[in-house]
Design a protein around this motif. Structure first.
Motif, mmCIF file in Angstrom:
data_model
loop_
_atom_site.group_PDB
_atom_site.id
_atom_site.type_symbol
_atom_site.label_atom_id
_atom_site.label_comp_id
_atom_site.label_asym_id
_atom_site.label_seq_id
_atom_site.Cartn_x
_atom_site.Cartn_y
_atom_site.Cartn_z
ATOM 1 N N HIS A 1 8.410 99.492 -75.181
ATOM 2 C CA HIS A 1 7.712 100.596 -74.525
ATOM 3 C C HIS A 1 6.498 101.064 -75.320
ATOM 4 O O HIS A 1 5.563 101.632 -74.750
ATOM 5 C CB HIS A 1 8.681 101.756 -74.297
ATOM 6 N N ARG B 1 3.037 99.840 -74.214
ATOM 7 C CA ARG B 1 2.433 100.360 -72.986
ATOM 8 C C ARG B 1 1.164 101.149 -73.308
ATOM 9 O O ARG B 1 1.045 101.757 -74.375
ATOM 10 C CB ARG B 1 3.405 101.281 -72.248
ATOM 11 N N VAL C 1 7.117 107.596 -70.245
ATOM 12 C CA VAL C 1 7.587 106.845 -69.080
ATOM 13 C C VAL C 1 8.561 107.697 -68.264
ATOM 14 O O VAL C 1 9.562 108.189 -68.804
ATOM 15 C CB VAL C 1 8.295 105.539 -69.517
ATOM 16 N N ASP C 2 8.271 107.850 -66.982
ATOM 17 C CA ASP C 2 9.204 108.474 -66.038
ATOM 18 C C ASP C 2 10.034 107.337 -65.440
ATOM 19 O O ASP C 2 9.557 106.581 -64.590
ATOM 20 C CB ASP C 2 8.421 109.212 -64.942
ATOM 21 N N PHE C 3 11.287 107.207 -65.887
ATOM 22 C CA PHE C 3 12.086 106.067 -65.468
ATOM 23 C C PHE C 3 12.490 106.139 -64.002
ATOM 24 O O PHE C 3 12.716 105.104 -63.360
ATOM 25 C CB PHE C 3 13.319 105.934 -66.367
ATOM 26 N N ARG D 1 10.519 107.160 -61.563
ATOM 27 C CA ARG D 1 9.361 106.603 -60.853
ATOM 28 C C ARG D 1 9.193 105.115 -61.134
ATOM 29 O O ARG D 1 8.784 104.346 -60.269
ATOM 30 C CB ARG D 1 8.085 107.355 -61.236
ATOM 31 N N LEU D 2 9.500 104.718 -62.371
ATOM 32 C CA LEU D 2 9.287 103.324 -62.754
ATOM 33 C C LEU D 2 10.256 102.383 -62.043
ATOM 34 O O LEU D 2 9.856 101.325 -61.546
ATOM 35 C CB LEU D 2 9.452 103.183 -64.273
#
Length: 254
Positions: free
Chosen positions: A94, A97, A102-104, A106-107
């Motif tokens: 990560h 990136r 990171v919004d998991f 949304r991901l």
């Protein structure tokens, strides 16, 4: 309105940077970060976990949860760490990136999340089904992460929320890097004083709060020793020298 929210968020990040600038250890950084997340974004749980020499620094970990004792949340997160890395990837991954926050949800999407062991064995029982994680460091030097979470029944984190956490994450990362640089300086005060003497060759001395001499520069020592014939070489020559006396008085009065 939206502009007012953004201004409040920016003010919060500025306040955070000031607190982090004064932090002397990682736990203090963690408490400031979690305070900022709770006040500026809102979360039902937060976790700040720094790494020391690539390992988890439990003495500096800071957690918050509406649902369970903080120690339990921390213990569960450590217990599930191998499965979490299996399901979501390593920190190093990560940290490659462009955006390290990171919004998991949304991901990956809800359906994919619900198929993961981490979600069912850790997130769901602890009611932290919505998670946004900010990873600190780079692939060659991992510093840890800060995580904010909400229950499934809470509203989802917005893109604006993620941007605020990214700024918080970056401020925390810089503070941790500063602590690491300071800790790696060999000799501490002695090295600093030696650099002062080399770069600024003036007569100067360091006293403790009781007025005892702790350190004196070569220039000052040479100046005081020049008075040896008058003061006598059988004793330390500083007492009785007007310049030394004025320095000592200034130290005691400061």
């Amino acid at each position: 309105g939206g502009d007012g929210c953004r201004r409040r968020a920016e003010d919060g990040v500025r306040d955070l940077r000031e607190r982090l600038g004064q932090a002397k250890d990682a736990a203090t950084i963690g408490r400031a970060v979690i305070d900022a997340v709770r006040s500026r974004i809102g979360a039902s749980a937060c976790l700040f976990l720094p790494l020391a020499d690539g390992g988890q620094d439990l003495s500096s970990a800071v957690a918050f949860s509406d649902e369970l004792p903080e120690r339990d949340l921390l213990a569960r997160s450590l217990e599930m760490a191998p499965g979490t890395m299996r399901d979501f990837g390593t920190l190093e991954r990560h940290l490659t990136r462009e955006c390290k926050t990171v919004d998991f949800h949304r991901l990956l999407g809800q359906e994919r999340l619900e198929r993961l062991g981490t979600y069912n064995e850790f997130w769901r029982p602890c009611r932290i089904e919505r998670q946004v994680v900010g990873f600190m460091g780079d692939p060659q030097d991992t510093l840890g992460f800060v995580c904010m979470a909400r229950r499934a029944s809470d509203r989802a984190f917005t893109v604006a929320d993620t941007r605020v956490l990214e700024r918080v994450r970056l401020a925390a990362e810089r503070a941790l890097m500063r602590l690491r640089r300071e800790a790696s300086r060999p000799g501490g005060l002695g090295v600093m004083l030696e650099a002062l003497e080399t770069g600024l060759p003036l007569a100067c001395a360091l006293f403790d709060p009781d007025g005892r001499l702790l350190w004196i520069s070569r220039q000052a020592l040479a100046r005081f020793e020049a008075e040896a014939p008058r003061l006598g070489r059988t004793r330390i020559l500083f007492d009785g020298c007007a310049e030394y006396g004025s320095w000592r008085r200034a130290a005691l009065e400061s």
